[in-house]
Write an enzyme that holds these catalytic residues in place. Structure first.
Site, PDB file in Angstrom:
ATOM      1  CG  ASN A 123      -0.280  -0.015   2.503  1.00  6.13           C
ATOM      2  OD1 ASN A 123       0.381   0.949   2.853  1.00  6.13           O
ATOM      3  ND2 ASN A 123      -0.411  -1.106   3.250  1.00  6.13           N
ATOM      4  CG  PHE A 166      -2.980   6.249  13.404  1.00  7.43           C
ATOM      5  CD1 PHE A 166      -2.360   6.197  14.641  1.00  7.43           C
ATOM      6  CD2 PHE A 166      -2.800   7.374  12.610  1.00  7.43           C
ATOM      7  CE1 PHE A 166      -1.559   7.247  15.079  1.00  7.43           C
ATOM      8  CE2 PHE A 166      -2.014   8.437  13.033  1.00  7.43           C
ATOM      9  CZ  PHE A 166      -1.390   8.369  14.263  1.00  7.43           C
ATOM     10  CE  LYS A 216     -11.386   0.954  10.955  1.00  9.95           C
ATOM     11  NZ  LYS A 216     -10.667   1.616   9.888  1.00  9.95           N
TER      12      LYS A 216
END
Ligand code: PMT
Length: 407
Positions: free
Chosen positions: A214, A327, A341
């Site tokens: 990524n 994060f 999350k």
């Protein structure tokens, strides 16, 4: 007894020793630094070993002594560049006239001089030599040159010398060296705390030449690791494949895949007070990477992928988890996904950033929305370095609050 309240707690200090009778004081210096909670590694010049045994220094520092620049075994464990980056202070005691001359000339002809050139750490020298040598204009000139490069000279003291003469040139005592460091290296809000940080992408191999990766450059995670170290924490950074220099005072472990990152994290999480997961870990990986290069066939290719282990959730689910910060990289609905999350992975804090359209990944700047269960902080667009310092302030404050409210 280790005192973890001073600015030296958790600091990474290289003690350099050059050849001179005052080398007998070096083990005492190492011992005192460790009493203040500092981590110490010792580097000796060849002539230092004529005055004191490396085994003595190994015993008092608790680590193998570094001596050779081109030592295969030592380079494999912690190479000289890694050691130079690891240190946040380099204290050379005793510093002989010869070593001072080589440092002033910028030579890199042994491990210690090379390390000094390669480090961004603060450098301290405690000169020790005969009084006539100390008075020699060549030595005075070399010391002036070093001082102009922000090398701090400690002493020398005056008194009776090993050669039978009297005058300036004695190495100052270890407790005065430690005091000089304590005057400058102030405790930060995270002094005495250990943190583990993940950063960068992970690469999941498809075959020997291709992988799924990524866009993460590692900048945000490296900035967080550096900011935690600036706040006094002892930091280990587990980094995916990135092209970045390790922040000063930070220990680094390089990994490639999500599996390797999980393993590196679990091996080091135990004594940690905090965990910050900045890495962009792959969510899926090939079920079985091909042993040989996948050949082009002209037909559509279907890849079979399985979920990667969730490193953040694994750490948060430990029986005694550290303070856990995640994060969240989102293209839309930042707050609801981030809060989801935070709850699902049982985190203490989550820092959410918008990604896509050139923001978040790869660039030098970023903005964060930080959420705890009952608070929200908005950190406006700024450089990742400045942003990381603001985030670390929130982490330090929230950790303190949690400790104060825990009976
Ligand atoms: O590296 P840069 O170029 O500077 O870019 C910075 C960044 C955009 C990568 C960074 O700011 C960021 O957002 N990192 C988290 C990226 C991410 O994977 O987010 P996520 O929402 O998919 O994952 C949520 C959290 O779970 C993250 O803390 C992540 O590290 C963690 N995770 C995710 C998957 C997994 N298998 N294991 C994990 O630990």
């Amino acid at each position: 007894m280790v005192d973890r309240s001073t600015g030296l707690a958790g600091r990474r200090i290289v003690v350099g020793i050059s050849g001179g009778i005052a080398a007998y004081k070096s083990p005492e210096l190492v011992r005192r630094l460790r009493e203040h909670g500092a981590e110490v590694r010792v580097v000796m010049t060849e002539s230092a070993t004529a005055f004191i045994s490396p085994l003595t220094l190994q015993a008092v520092s608790g680590h193998r002594v570094h001596r050779q620049l081109l030592d295969e075994q030592a380079e494999a464990a912690m190479g000289h560049i890694e050691l130079a980056r690891w240190a946040d202070q380099v204290v050379i005691a005793p510093a002989s006239a010869g070593l001072i001359a080589r440092l002033a000339a910028g030579l890199a002809d042994d491990l210690l001089t090379t390390l000094v050139l390669a480090t961004e750490a603060r450098i301290w020298l405690a000169p020790a030599m005969n009084r006539v040598m100390w008075a020699n204009p060549a030595v005075a000139d070399n010391c002036r040159r070093l001082a102009s490069r922000e090398v701090t000279l400690l002493g020398p003291a005056s008194g009776s010398q090993a050669c039978g003469e009297e005058g300036p040139g004695r190495m100052i005592e270890p407790d005065r060296i430690v005091k000089a460091l304590l005057d400058v290296v102030r405790p930060g809000p995270l002094t005495g705390r250990r943190f583990l940080v993940t950063a960068g992408p992970t690469f999941e191999d498809l075959d020997p030449v291709r992988f799924i990766g990524n866009r993460s450059s590692g900048r945000m995670g490296f900035a967080v690791a550096g900011a935690l170290a600036d706040a006094g924490a002892s930091v280990c950074l587990v980094a995916g494949p990135v092209q970045l220099d390790t922040p000063p005072g930070v220990e680094r472990v390089d990994v490639r895949s999500a599996g390797e990152m999980l393993e590196a994290v679990l091996a080091r999480i135990d004594p940690c007070h905090g965990f910050v997961a900045v890495a962009a870990v792959a969510d899926y990986r090939p079920v079985e990477p091909a042993r040989h290069k996948i050949k082009k066939s002209g037909q559509p290719l279907t890849l079979s992928l399985e979920p990667c282990p969730d490193i953040l959730a694994t750490v948060a689910a430990l029986p005694e988890p550290p303070f856990v910060v995640g994060f969240a990289a989102e293209t839309h609905d930042l707050e609801s996904y981030a809060r989801g999350k935070l709850e699902r992975k049982r985190l203490d804090l989550i820092a959410a950033n918008r990604v896509g359209d050139g923001s978040g990944f790869e660039c030098e700047h970023n903005a964060l929305e930080v959420y705890s269960r009952d608070c929200h902080w908005s950190l406006q667009p700024q450089s990742k370095t400045t942003l990381a310092h603001a985030l670390v302030e929130i982490i330090a404050q929230q950790m303190q609050q949690r400790e104060e409210s825990t009976p």
